[in-house]
Design a protein around this motif. Structure first.
Motif: not given
Length: 409
Positions: A317-331
């Protein structure tokens, strides 16, 4: 503490040997033998009659392999002279100055006091009892760069215990564990090293293993990790296999690992610092691969997923941590990247909730205990994906454990 401490001496012809022998005799430290070289020292130590060897820091052949051989028979190494930092990395317990032979008896006794933990001091009584069915082993792994392995490992274990499942959290980071600091487990003895010495002595049974663990919350017990990074040499290959077997007897197991899956044996080195991490992944029923959402973190995560694809034939199972809108890409963008490297059992996105993370770290609690937050909700989602079902451990023979190795693409 014994009044008379038996030691071996390998001075290599150094001038400090004669005054050192006099000081040891006056302090009731028994020198069983003066060894002529390292080979003689290792052979004599294998008899199991001493607890400490006193060597020249410049002794020919003294390296990590030699120190590991001594540690495997529960013998601690005190060096006189030499490069203290380099010798410490080899696993030497203490480096004593050449010009102070009178202080050597105290150095020998400190070595014994520091490391003689075959029978750990009893802590709070363990409430986890041995069960008929074995628990699952979930390994939390991630690349370099502090992607949040320990924060998520402690949160996952706490969430599992909160839901009523007996849980053992094992800190197996060979570069220096941080689980104890995260959860404010104040303990002078490393649970992992205490268990390692019991394994070396053939005495790791259910009762002694219970004394190595510390209860954090009802249903959650922790096996604390290495107190210093240089102590990794004391956890020989095979130790973690035995520890995880015992831990799975009392509940489900969550393991916090190191960042590297590199096998130093491929480079011709006798000792493998990453062996704890390799053994943990090899013993896993499920791997949680943690990466941070920024470009560098995702690049490192991609390389880790390639390694895990070849190394761990279990769900990931992959966890993408510290996800935030300012990065500019979607899930969807990140999901496409992940699926280009591995077919994951699931992908969980954890928000960049700094306030909740800071609150938990400052309080010395897991993010689950620190109160409701987007971070805690994401940990609950991760738990549902990894431990929420009724899945059973992957059946493996003990001979297969610890033998998978990374094959670099």
């Amino acid at each position: 503490m014994r009044d008379r401490v038996p030691v071996l001496v390998a001075a290599g012809g150094e001038t400090w040997e004669a005054p050192a022998l006099r000081a040891l005799a006056e302090a009731s430290v028994v020198v069983l033998k003066r060894c002529v070289d390292l080979t003689d020292l290792l052979a004599s130590a294998s008899a199991g009659t001493v607890g400490v060897v006193l060597v020249s820091g410049e002794l020919a052949g003294l390296d990590a392999d030699a120190v590991m051989q001594l540690l495997r028979v529960d013998v601690r190494c005190v060096a006189v002279g030499g490069d203290a930092e380099a010798l410490g990395r080899l696993g030497v317990v203490e480096v004593h100055p050449v010009d102070d032979p009178a202080g050597l008896p105290d150095a020998v006794r400190r070595a014994v006091r520091q490391d003689l933990v075959l029978d750990p001091e009893p802590g709070p009584e363990s409430r986890l009892e041995v069960r008929a069915d074995r628990g699952r082993t979930v390994v939390v792994h991630g690349p370099a760069g502090a992607p949040g392995r320990t924060l998520l490992a402690t949160g996952l274990a706490a969430e599992h215990a909160r839901r009523g499942a007996p849980t053992v959290l094992v800190d197996a980071d060979p570069h220096g564990g941080a689980v104890a600091q995260h959860l404010v487990v104040l303990d002078e003895v490393s649970g992992l090293l205490a268990a390692a010495r019991l394994v070396n002595a053939g005495g790791l049974d259910a009762r002694s293993f219970a004394r190595c663990r510390r209860e954090v919350t009802p249903g959650l017990e922790v096996l604390t990790g290495l107190p210093r990074p240089d102590r990794w040499v004391e956890a020989r290959p095979g130790v973690l296999d035995a520890v995880l077997e015992r831990a799975s007897e009392v509940g489900d197991v969550v393991v916090d690992t190191g960042f590297s899956l590199e096998d130093d044996a491929d480079l011709g080195r006798g000792l493998v610092r990453n062996q704890l991490t390799l053994d943990a992944v090899a013993a896993a029923d499920h791997v949680v691969a943690v990466g941070s959402a920024e470009p560098v973190g995702l690049a490192r995560l991609a390389r880790t997923l390639v390694d895990l694809r070849d190394l761990a034939p279990v769900p990931v199972t992959v966890v993408v941590n510290r996800m935030r809108d300012s990065l500019g890409w979607s899930r969807r963008d990140i999901l496409g990247m992940v699926e280009g490297y591995v077919r994951p059992a699931g992908v969980v996105f954890v928000p960049d909730d700094r306030a909740a993370a800071d609150r938990a770290l400052v309080a010395g609690r897991s993010v689950v205990e620190a109160g409701a937050s987007p971070l805690a909700s994401a940990v609950a989602e991760l738990h549902e994906a990894v431990l929420g079902g009724a899945g059973q451990p992957v059946k493996r023979s003990s001979a297969g454990r610890g033998r998978w190795r990374c094959r670099r693409p």
